[in-house]
Design a protein around this motif. Structure first.
Motif, PDB file in Angstrom:
ATOM      1  N   TYR A  21     -14.220  30.220  -6.821  1.00  0.00           N
ATOM      2  CA  TYR A  21     -14.337  30.496  -5.355  1.00  0.00           C
ATOM      3  C   TYR A  21     -15.122  31.269  -4.925  1.00  0.00           C
ATOM      4  O   TYR A  21     -15.683  31.377  -3.799  1.00  0.00           O
ATOM      5  N   ALA A  22     -14.784  32.829  -5.499  1.00  0.00           N
ATOM      6  CA  ALA A  22     -15.523  33.825  -4.949  1.00  0.00           C
ATOM      7  C   ALA A  22     -17.019  33.391  -5.164  1.00  0.00           C
ATOM      8  O   ALA A  22     -17.813  34.008  -4.616  1.00  0.00           O
ATOM      9  N   VAL A  23     -17.764  32.881  -6.267  1.00  0.00           N
ATOM     10  CA  VAL A  23     -19.002  32.659  -6.530  1.00  0.00           C
ATOM     11  C   VAL A  23     -19.445  31.817  -5.317  1.00  0.00           C
ATOM     12  O   VAL A  23     -20.713  31.714  -4.851  1.00  0.00           O
ATOM     13  N   THR A  24     -18.683  30.603  -5.095  1.00  0.00           N
ATOM     14  CA  THR A  24     -19.111  29.544  -3.942  1.00  0.00           C
ATOM     15  C   THR A  24     -18.992  30.299  -2.432  1.00  0.00           C
ATOM     16  O   THR A  24     -19.500  29.498  -1.733  1.00  0.00           O
ATOM     17  N   HIS A  25     -18.312  31.221  -2.469  1.00  0.00           N
ATOM     18  CA  HIS A  25     -17.908  31.633  -1.082  1.00  0.00           C
ATOM     19  C   HIS A  25     -18.171  33.141  -0.959  1.00  0.00           C
ATOM     20  O   HIS A  25     -17.467  33.977  -0.763  1.00  0.00           O
ATOM     21  N   PRO A  26     -19.491  33.664  -1.320  1.00  0.00           N
ATOM     22  CA  PRO A  26     -19.711  35.160  -1.334  1.00  0.00           C
ATOM     23  C   PRO A  26     -19.714  35.809   0.164  1.00  0.00           C
ATOM     24  O   PRO A  26     -19.373  36.861   0.176  1.00  0.00           O
ATOM     25  N   GLY A  27     -19.786  34.929   1.317  1.00  0.00           N
ATOM     26  CA  GLY A  27     -19.716  35.670   2.491  1.00  0.00           C
ATOM     27  C   GLY A  27     -18.249  36.168   2.729  1.00  0.00           C
ATOM     28  O   GLY A  27     -18.237  37.236   3.576  1.00  0.00           O
TER      29      GLY A  27
END
Length: 297
Positions: A21-27
């Motif tokens: 989730y962190a990798v796919t939502h860096p913003g």
């Protein structure tokens, strides 16, 4: 006991979810123009969730390394190479520290100057002699903080040996693995969780702490602002003490990474026997005939 195991395996499973989730939502945590993203970054940087993300990565890499030993040797070489690169670069801070001390003594004692102006690359800045004097601590901190894993790779740490030298090769490696898993890595983990918030309490306001929940952090984001610590020990002394707190985290990160590298090396040397001792180990040397001057090498 059942509740503890359920909590452990639940967090291990959630670690994979949080990682992707962190990798796919860096913003959500890297866009610091958004104050909620900044506080989300602060919260997760010292959180249980972050620990289990790292733990899951460690488990996956370990399993892959046991199956493909060349891959594990590659990780050892990369991590030890990184420690050597950082340490060899940071060691030059010792030369800078000595040169700065000579300049301070020379200009203050002979010319009685109260202020020193330097213009490297045409960019001039002037500070008091007190500022430069206190700044010597920073160069010393760079050597201590960033050369820690380099010194470990080079075998330069002082060790107290009670039983280690008298046991077999595989017993030594078992002791090394135990030490890395139950001393180096846990120390680095606990120190990181405390030092993370110690840093951010001197970078932003209102202050944050490890006891703050994410919901409270996000509420604080409405009034958060940068408040970088610029207070020295004396009115005209070195005023960038937040850099020391960054160095503390760098020191801990290097210890953590080398704890993993040391565990992998010990595991491989345990599995492959004495012929794998010091395999691929990159240690500095003064050359042939200079062994007596190379300390513990």
């Amino acid at each position: 006991m059942i509740d503890a195991l359920s909590w452990l395996f639940g967090h291990i499973g959630l670690g994979f979810y949080h990682f992707f989730y962190a990798v796919t939502h860096p913003g959500l945590w890297l866009d610091w123009s958004n104050k909620e993203s900044l506080l989300r970054f602060v919260y997760y940087g010292g959180s249980t969730e972050f620990f289990f993300v790292l733990f899951d990565i460690f488990l996956v890499l370990t399993v892959a390394g046991v199956v493909f030993r060349r891959f594990m040797w590659g990780m050892v070489r990369v991590l030890e190479g990184f420690a050597n690169i950082v340490g060899r670069a940071a060691a030059w801070a010792g030369l800078i520290m000595v040169g700065q001390q000579i300049i301070i003594i020379f200009l203050q004692s002979i010319f009685r100057l109260g202020e020193i102006t330097m213009s490297p690359f045409g960019i001039g800045f002037a500070h008091s002699v007190t500022w430069y004097g206190e700044g010597l601590k920073f160069w010393n901190a760079i050597v201590v903080g960033l050369c820690v894993s380099y010194a470990f790779v080079q075998g330069s740490h002082v060790r107290v040996d009670l039983i280690y030298s008298g046991v077999s090769h595989r017993a030594k490696k078992a002791i090394d693995m135990f030490g890395s898993l139950f001393f180096m890595i846990p120390f680095a983990t606990l120190a990181w969780m405390y030092s993370w918030y110690f840093l951010w309490r001197h970078l932003i306001t209102p202050k944050v702490s490890a006891s703050d929940k994410l919901e409270l952090m996000l509420r604080k984001s409405k009034i958060v602002k940068w408040n970088v610590e610029r207070t020295g020990f004396s009115p005209d002394g070195f005023d960038a003490y937040f850099l020391f707190k960054i160095l503390i985290l760098s020191f801990i990160a290097l210890v953590f990474l080398h704890g993993i590298a040391f565990f992998y090396r010990s595991l491989l040397e345990f599995l492959e026997g004495e012929e794998a001792q010091d395999k691929y180990l990159d240690r500095d040397t003064l050359g042939a005939g200079e062994e007596a001057y190379e300390g513990t090498h």
